[in-house]
Design a protein around this motif. Structure first.
Motif, PDB file in Angstrom:
ATOM      1  N   LYS A  85     -63.258  33.159 105.840  1.00 28.31           N
ATOM      2  CA  LYS A  85     -61.874  33.488 106.164  1.00 28.31           C
ATOM      3  C   LYS A  85     -61.431  32.736 107.415  1.00 28.31           C
ATOM      4  O   LYS A  85     -62.142  32.723 108.419  1.00 28.31           O
ATOM      5  CB  LYS A  85     -61.748  34.988 106.389  1.00 28.31           C
ATOM      6  CG  LYS A  85     -60.354  35.455 106.669  1.00 28.31           C
ATOM      7  CD  LYS A  85     -60.321  36.953 106.848  1.00 28.31           C
ATOM      8  CE  LYS A  85     -58.938  37.387 107.271  1.00 28.31           C
ATOM      9  NZ  LYS A  85     -58.930  38.793 107.654  1.00 28.31           N
ATOM     10  N   VAL A  86     -60.255  32.125 107.338  1.00 19.17           N
ATOM     11  CA  VAL A  86     -59.662  31.487 108.511  1.00 19.17           C
ATOM     12  C   VAL A  86     -59.125  32.601 109.394  1.00 19.17           C
ATOM     13  O   VAL A  86     -58.350  33.452 108.949  1.00 19.17           O
ATOM     14  CB  VAL A  86     -58.526  30.516 108.106  1.00 19.17           C
ATOM     15  CG1 VAL A  86     -57.826  29.972 109.336  1.00 19.17           C
ATOM     16  CG2 VAL A  86     -59.073  29.398 107.244  1.00 19.17           C
ATOM     17  N   GLU A  87     -59.538  32.613 110.659  1.00 17.26           N
ATOM     18  CA  GLU A  87     -59.183  33.700 111.565  1.00 17.26           C
ATOM     19  C   GLU A  87     -58.042  33.367 112.507  1.00 17.26           C
ATOM     20  O   GLU A  87     -57.546  34.237 113.199  1.00 17.26           O
ATOM     21  CB  GLU A  87     -60.417  34.126 112.379  1.00 17.26           C
ATOM     22  CG  GLU A  87     -61.534  34.683 111.541  1.00 17.26           C
ATOM     23  CD  GLU A  87     -61.199  36.020 110.892  1.00 17.26           C
ATOM     24  OE1 GLU A  87     -60.291  36.717 111.374  1.00 17.26           O
ATOM     25  OE2 GLU A  87     -61.844  36.352 109.894  1.00 17.26           O
ATOM     26  N   GLY A  88     -57.651  32.110 112.564  1.00 15.89           N
ATOM     27  CA  GLY A  88     -56.550  31.746 113.451  1.00 15.89           C
ATOM     28  C   GLY A  88     -56.415  30.244 113.557  1.00 15.89           C
ATOM     29  O   GLY A  88     -57.036  29.491 112.807  1.00 15.89           O
ATOM     30  N   LEU A  89     -55.584  29.827 114.507  1.00 16.27           N
ATOM     31  CA  LEU A  89     -55.344  28.412 114.753  1.00 16.27           C
ATOM     32  C   LEU A  89     -55.555  28.120 116.229  1.00 16.27           C
ATOM     33  O   LEU A  89     -55.255  28.957 117.090  1.00 16.27           O
ATOM     34  CB  LEU A  89     -53.904  28.039 114.374  1.00 16.27           C
ATOM     35  CG  LEU A  89     -53.477  28.306 112.930  1.00 16.27           C
ATOM     36  CD1 LEU A  89     -51.997  28.034 112.772  1.00 16.27           C
ATOM     37  CD2 LEU A  89     -54.284  27.468 111.962  1.00 16.27           C
ATOM     38  N   ASP A  90     -56.060  26.911 116.528  1.00 16.91           N
ATOM     39  CA  ASP A  90     -56.205  26.522 117.923  1.00 16.91           C
ATOM     40  C   ASP A  90     -54.883  25.935 118.427  1.00 16.91           C
ATOM     41  O   ASP A  90     -53.880  25.931 117.712  1.00 16.91           O
ATOM     42  CB  ASP A  90     -57.385  25.563 118.135  1.00 16.91           C
ATOM     43  CG  ASP A  90     -57.184  24.178 117.545  1.00 16.91           C
ATOM     44  OD1 ASP A  90     -56.089  23.897 116.996  1.00 16.91           O
ATOM     45  OD2 ASP A  90     -58.120  23.369 117.619  1.00 16.91           O
ATOM     46  N   HIS A  91     -54.879  25.433 119.646  1.00 17.45           N
ATOM     47  CA  HIS A  91     -53.660  24.913 120.258  1.00 17.45           C
ATOM     48  C   HIS A  91     -53.123  23.663 119.548  1.00 17.45           C
ATOM     49  O   HIS A  91     -51.969  23.302 119.729  1.00 17.45           O
ATOM     50  CB  HIS A  91     -53.896  24.622 121.738  1.00 17.45           C
ATOM     51  CG  HIS A  91     -54.892  23.534 121.994  1.00 17.45           C
ATOM     52  ND1 HIS A  91     -56.257  23.746 121.889  1.00 17.45           N
ATOM     53  CD2 HIS A  91     -54.727  22.243 122.321  1.00 17.45           C
ATOM     54  CE1 HIS A  91     -56.882  22.611 122.145  1.00 17.45           C
ATOM     55  NE2 HIS A  91     -55.974  21.682 122.428  1.00 17.45           N
ATOM     56  N   ARG A  92     -53.953  23.032 118.726  1.00 17.43           N
ATOM     57  CA  ARG A  92     -53.518  21.856 117.956  1.00 17.43           C
ATOM     58  C   ARG A  92     -53.154  22.204 116.524  1.00 17.43           C
ATOM     59  O   ARG A  92     -52.819  21.336 115.728  1.00 17.43           O
ATOM     60  CB  ARG A  92     -54.614  20.794 117.960  1.00 17.43           C
ATOM     61  CG  ARG A  92     -54.878  20.213 119.345  1.00 17.43           C
ATOM     62  CD  ARG A  92     -56.060  19.311 119.311  1.00 17.43           C
ATOM     63  NE  ARG A  92     -57.237  20.147 119.013  1.00 17.43           N
ATOM     64  CZ  ARG A  92     -58.475  19.713 118.972  1.00 17.43           C
ATOM     65  NH1 ARG A  92     -58.735  18.450 119.168  1.00 17.43           N
ATOM     66  NH2 ARG A  92     -59.470  20.529 118.714  1.00 17.43           N
TER      67      ARG A  92
END
Length: 70
Positions: A33-40
Motif C-alpha cells: 500500500k502506498v502510504e503517502g507522497l514525499d516533497h517531490r
C-alpha cells in the motif's frame, strides 16, 4: 510512527533486488500500500510493508534474504 523507515519505489526495488515494475505490481495486486507522497510527489512505502510484500511474493521462489534495519 516517527521511527518508521519510508522508501520510494526506486529505493524499495533496490532494497529487494526487484525492478520498479515489480514493486508497482505488488501495489496493483494489493500486496503493498502506498502510504503517502514525499516533497517531490513520489510515492512512499513503509519499509516493513515492503519486506512483507517481498516475502509473500518472491522470496520463497528466489531464495533471497532481506535484512531489516533496526
Amino acid at each position: 510512527m516517527a521511527d518508521e523507515i519510508w522508501l520510494t519505489i526506486r529505493e524499495a526495488s533496490d532494497l529487494t533486488g526487484v525492478s520498479p515494475q515489480t514493486v508497482y505490481s505488488w501495489i496493483r495486486r494489493g500486496h503493498l500500500k502506498v502510504e503517502g507522497l514525499d516533497h517531490r510527489g513520489q510515492k512512499l512505502l513503509r519499509h516493513l510493508d515492503v519486506a512483507r510484500a517481498e516475502k509473500a511474493t518472491t522470496r520463497a521462489k528466489a531464495k533471497r534474504v532481506l535484512i531489516l534495519a533496526t
